[in-house]
Design an enzyme around this catalytic site. Structure first.
Site, PDB file in Angstrom:
ATOM      1  N   ASN A  10       0.786  -1.030   0.153  1.00  0.00           N
ATOM      2  CA  ASN A  10      -0.108  -0.101  -0.316  1.00  0.00           C
ATOM      3  C   ASN A  10       0.833   1.512   0.754  1.00  0.00           C
ATOM      4  OD1 ASN A  10      -1.445   2.137  -0.246  1.00  0.00           O
ATOM      5  ND2 ASN A  10      -2.363   1.608   2.446  1.00  0.00           N
ATOM      6  N   TRP A  11       1.179   1.266  -1.188  1.00  0.00           N
ATOM      7  CA  TRP A  11       1.582   3.235  -1.508  1.00  0.00           C
ATOM      8  C   TRP A  11       1.264   4.126  -0.497  1.00  0.00           C
ATOM      9  CZ3 TRP A  11       3.790   3.367  -7.050  1.00  0.00           C
ATOM     10  CH2 TRP A  11       4.865   2.018  -7.237  1.00  0.00           C
ATOM     11  N   LYS A  12      -0.046   4.327   0.080  1.00  0.00           N
ATOM     12  CA  LYS A  12      -0.304   5.570   0.391  1.00  0.00           C
ATOM     13  C   LYS A  12      -0.171   6.678  -0.680  1.00  0.00           C
ATOM     14  CE  LYS A  12      -0.372   3.320   4.967  1.00  0.00           C
ATOM     15  NZ  LYS A  12      -0.268   3.809   6.199  1.00  0.00           N
ATOM     16  N   HIS A  99      -9.463   1.479   5.196  1.00  0.00           N
ATOM     17  CA  HIS A  99      -8.011   1.687   5.647  1.00  0.00           C
ATOM     18  C   HIS A  99      -8.103   2.685   7.379  1.00  0.00           C
ATOM     19  CE1 HIS A  99      -4.025   2.724   6.676  1.00  0.00           C
ATOM     20  NE2 HIS A  99      -3.793   2.041   5.630  1.00  0.00           N
ATOM     21  N   GLU A 101      -6.558   5.160   8.035  1.00  0.00           N
ATOM     22  CA  GLU A 101      -7.022   6.782   7.139  1.00  0.00           C
ATOM     23  C   GLU A 101      -7.768   7.287   6.513  1.00  0.00           C
ATOM     24  OE1 GLU A 101      -2.794   5.575   5.452  1.00  0.00           O
ATOM     25  OE2 GLU A 101      -1.586   4.953   7.345  1.00  0.00           O
ATOM     26  N   GLU A 171      -4.864  -4.041  10.968  1.00  0.00           N
ATOM     27  CA  GLU A 171      -4.095  -3.377  10.674  1.00  0.00           C
ATOM     28  C   GLU A 171      -4.131  -2.204  12.458  1.00  0.00           C
ATOM     29  OE1 GLU A 171      -2.218  -2.123   6.671  1.00  0.00           O
ATOM     30  OE2 GLU A 171      -3.441  -1.367   7.695  1.00  0.00           O
ATOM     31  N   GLY A 177       2.531   3.069  10.653  1.00  0.00           N
ATOM     32  CA  GLY A 177       3.952   4.083  10.714  1.00  0.00           C
ATOM     33  C   GLY A 177       4.712   4.665  11.584  1.00  0.00           C
ATOM     34  N   SER A 217       3.750  -0.904  10.934  1.00  0.00           N
ATOM     35  CA  SER A 217       5.410  -1.866  10.503  1.00  0.00           C
ATOM     36  C   SER A 217       5.576  -2.738  10.425  1.00  0.00           C
ATOM     37  CB  SER A 217       5.917  -1.021  11.972  1.00  0.00           C
ATOM     38  OG  SER A 217       5.697   0.239  12.475  1.00  0.00           O
ATOM     39  N   GLY A 238       3.186  -1.134   4.244  1.00  0.00           N
ATOM     40  CA  GLY A 238       3.184   0.410   4.419  1.00  0.00           C
ATOM     41  C   GLY A 238       4.166   0.882   3.831  1.00  0.00           C
ATOM     42  N   GLY A 239       5.052   1.465   4.492  1.00  0.00           N
ATOM     43  CA  GLY A 239       6.281   2.462   4.267  1.00  0.00           C
ATOM     44  C   GLY A 239       7.169   0.815   2.920  1.00  0.00           C
TER      45      GLY A 239
END
Ligand code: 13P
Length: 261
Positions: A10-12, A99, A101, A171, A177, A217, A238-239
């Site tokens: 997930n590149w966001k 998600h 976010e 999540e 993150g 993470s 993610g990251g």
């Protein structure tokens, strides 16, 4: 035998066009050398949909195209929105919904999440539905209650045929993150709990079949241990999905777990 793992990037809201092109082709080249058992999905920002679907459809490509969000509405006068019909017409195979976010910054409720899942299912796109608790909720010992409510009001309202085409990602918000990963035990405990909710409603066979992923993470260092947990069917990354070498190492961890079982 263990079922294949799924690793979703997930590149966001990251990467410009050139960087996106570079990351997708690097991952594509690196994965071309593998006889992969793991299913890999790349979810870039929607503006790069054609990039990812073009690459995913190339012969020998080892990944699927996904996106991070979809409109709850069918095509029409909804300025700025992107429908499931449009995604299907571009051969998008997976789409993240709910998600944390989106729940936090864009007011996405369980009701909206469910509508989005139905739009995706109607267009043969696999929804990857996210759930998870905040740090305050965990500290108050309410994490099971919160996740149960999210699952009950979405997943548990589906028909068995619909559930077969849905994935779930747990999540914990405090792990997203932050560099603070849930311990393998915490991830296993919650994923087993989610599976038990599905089992209660849909029976053992479907509960075993359903893909439940961990996200928060997850990186090249901790992926092996997380993916080794019996109920962890893969990861929503993610990251660490923004760097090809790190993301490939996570996929390698998934492959190692499958081969060792
Ligand atoms: P991080 O891997 O950056 O913690 O993000 C997890 C996530 O939110 C994936 O959807």
């Amino acid at each position: 035998m263990m079922k294949p793992k799924i690793v979703i990037g997930n590149w966001k809201m990251n990467k410009d066009f050139e960087e996106a092109e570079d990351l997708i082709s690097t991952i594509e080249d690196e994965l071309a050398d593998f006889q992969l058992q793991t299913e890999v999905v790349l979810c870039p920002p929607a503006i790069y949909a054609e990039l990812v679907t073009d690459h995913a459809s190339e012969e020998g490509s080892n990944f699927y195209a996904g996106l991070q969000n979809v409109s709850e509405y069918e095509n029409g006068a909804y300025t700025g929105e992107i429908s499931a019909e449009m995604q299907a017409s571009m051969d998008v195979s997976f789409c993240i919904v709910g998600h944390s976010e989106r729940r936090k910054y864009f007011g996405e409720t369980d009701e909206i999440v469910l509508k989005k899942m139905h739009r995706l299912l109607a267009n043969d796109i696999v929804p990857v539905m996210c759930c998870g608790e905040t740090l305050e909720e965990r500290k108050a010992g309410k994490h099971f209650e919160i996740v149960e409510k999210q699952i009950e009001s979405t997943i548990c309202t589906l028909t068995p045929e619909e559930l077969e085409r849905v994935m779930i990602a747990y999540e914990p918000i405090w792990a997203i993150g932050t560099g603070e990963t849930a311990t393998p035990e915490q991830a296993q405990e919650m994923l087993a709990f989610i599976r038990s909710l599905i089992e209660k409603k849909f029976g053992t066979q479907l509960a075993v079949f359903t893909y439940i992923l961990y996200g928060g993470s997850c990186n090249a260092k901790n992926a092996l241990e997380l993916f080794s947990q019996p109920d962890v069917d893969g990861g929503l990354i993610g990251g660490a999905s923004l760097k090809a070498d790190e993301f490939i190492k996570i996929i390698e961890a998934a492959e190692t777990v499958i081969k060792d079982n």
